[in-house]
Design a protein around this motif. Structure first.
Motif: not given
Ligand SMILES: [Zn+2]
Length: 437
Positions: A302, A216, A253, A67, A123, A65
């Protein structure tokens, strides 16, 4: 003599999450591992040979995951007041341009390669065609998706209705799914950012194409409470009622899970990942119960804004958290052993990549996604247990070679697939502009 493209000769090899074999050869043909065998008589003639002396080859790390669109936010998140998503991330993402996304993808790819990551799940971002072009060039195994949400009040540059959002995801799928090492997933940014109609439509389009759907999930208490207020049930229960939860659903998450939600995850065999550094400000995941029921979460960074893209630190933070919260009170020093952490990295990561059984291990027939570590470092030797020392002391800088789909992306820390110098020069120019110099 058998012909192969790439031969790794006489190396220590970590074949899965717990087994290390000394003096091993790995033959690679095309994008697959042809054979893993004890080093001995030469049976392969290879186009490229990598000598494995003082090296450990292991499966490439998998970022479940990340970004791309937050790559240029480094340094602007730590100590920021909550909620970071609405105060920092969202305004920043709404200011992205195709040029910024190209630079972000170049930097993210470089950072991942230099940290030993060979596969990743993006993501959901904006201008993903720009990012896909760079990731395609990088050779990394990427799973890409568009940021999809239709909540009212979004900044004008990213506001769209459900039909527009899904059409954009369809287009990304048409353009990039199955091209090189790339696949396209469908994405829901978060359930509370999406209408019921958008969730149903996105899930339907993903199912029609057999694509993975990601979101998410259960990241903030306020998000969970908001879904309960809106739908009467918790997020995973809502997805089950919508008919969306399946083995092709990836929930990032996945903190704050109720017993009912955990049971649904097991029932539908859904995939999960945790993002330890990012999660530390939110909640401690119930990973012991998840592992007990056979659900193996992967690890995600993340995105670079949360402490960079290295997964070495994420694993160590996670282990420390599990030990402090669950191990110490139960007087159990093996609450989260190194084998389990590497299993989460490789098996949970392979699930996130939709490559269960074909990624995350060094075995004949598997995809040739592997990295090497230099072992003749004071930090790594001598050791009474290499697996433990690798987990406790390994650093991104120890990664020497990176191979994805049989292609050598980095050799002796020199990145071969992208122009590192040019990308760093663009990053320097961006930093100057952003600082108003
Ligand atoms: Zn995220």
């Amino acid at each position: 003599m058998t012909q192969c493209d790439l031969l790794i000769r006489g190396s220590a090899v970590m074949t899965d999450f717990q087994t290390i074999r000394e003096g091993t050869d790995i033959a690679i043909e095309g994008d697959r591992i042809l054979e893993v065998r004890p080093h001995g008589e030469e049976t392969y003639q290879a186009g490229t040979v990598i000598e494995g002396k003082d090296r450990l080859f292991l499966p490439g790390f998998i970022d479940s995951h990340m970004h791309t669109g937050q790559q240029l936010l480094k340094g602007l998140v730590l100590d920021a007041k909550p909620v970071i998503w609405t105060r920092v991330m969202l305004p920043f993402e709404s200011s992205l341009t195709p040029e910024k996304m190209r630079l972000s993808a170049g930097l993210a790819a470089l950072e991942m390669i230099k940290c030993g990551t060979t596969g990743f799940v993006e993501s959901g971002g904006y201008f993903m065609d720009e990012a896909a072009a760079v990731y395609g060039e990088s050779g990394l195994r990427g799973r890409l998706s568009c940021s999809t949400m239709d909540e009212p009040g979004l900044p004008a540059s990213i506001a769209m209705d459900g039909a527009e959002a899904v059409a954009r995801a369809d287009e990304l799928y048409r353009n990039w799914h199955g091209k090189g090492n790339l696949k396209v997933y469908y994405s829901l940014r978060a359930l509370n950012s999406c209408s019921d109609e958008l969730i149903a439509m996105t899930a339907e389009h993903a199912a029609q194409r057999g694509a993975v759907l990601q979101a998410h999930m259960n990241e903030y208490q306020g998000e969970v409470d908001g879904m309960v207020a809106r739908t009467g049930v918790r997020p995973y229960v809502y997805l089950e009622r919508m008919g969306v939860l399946s083995e092709r659903f990836l929930g990032a998450h996945s903190l704050l899970l109720s017993e009912e939600e955990r049971e649904l995850i097991k029932l539908r065999d859904s995939r999960l990942c945790h993002c330890p550094f990012s999660n530390c400000g939110k909640a401690v995941p119930e990973t012991l119960e998840l592992l007990e029921q056979g659900t193996v979460p992967g690890f995600g960074s993340d995105g670079a804004a949360h402490g960079g893209l290295s997964l070495w630190g994420e694993m160590r933070i996670f282990r420390s958290l599990m030990n402090a919260v669950y191990g110490v009170p139960r007087r159990n020093s093996r609450i989260m052993p190194a084998e389990t952490l590497f299993r989460m990295m490789f098996e949970g990561g392979a699930l996130a990549l939709d490559e269960a059984g074909t990624c995350g291990r060094i075995k004949a027939g598997c995809l040739a996604d592997l990295i090497s570590i230099r072992l003749d470092e004071p930090r790594l030797m001598p050791t009474g247990n290499l697996l433990h020392t690798l987990f406790e002391c390994g650093e991104p800088g120890d990664v020497q070679d990176v191979i994805a789909g049989g292609r050598v992306l980095m050799r002796n820390r020199e990145v071969l697939c992208l122009d590192e110098e040019r990308i760093l020069a663009e990053a320097r120019a961006y930093q100057k502009r952003a600082a108003g110099q």
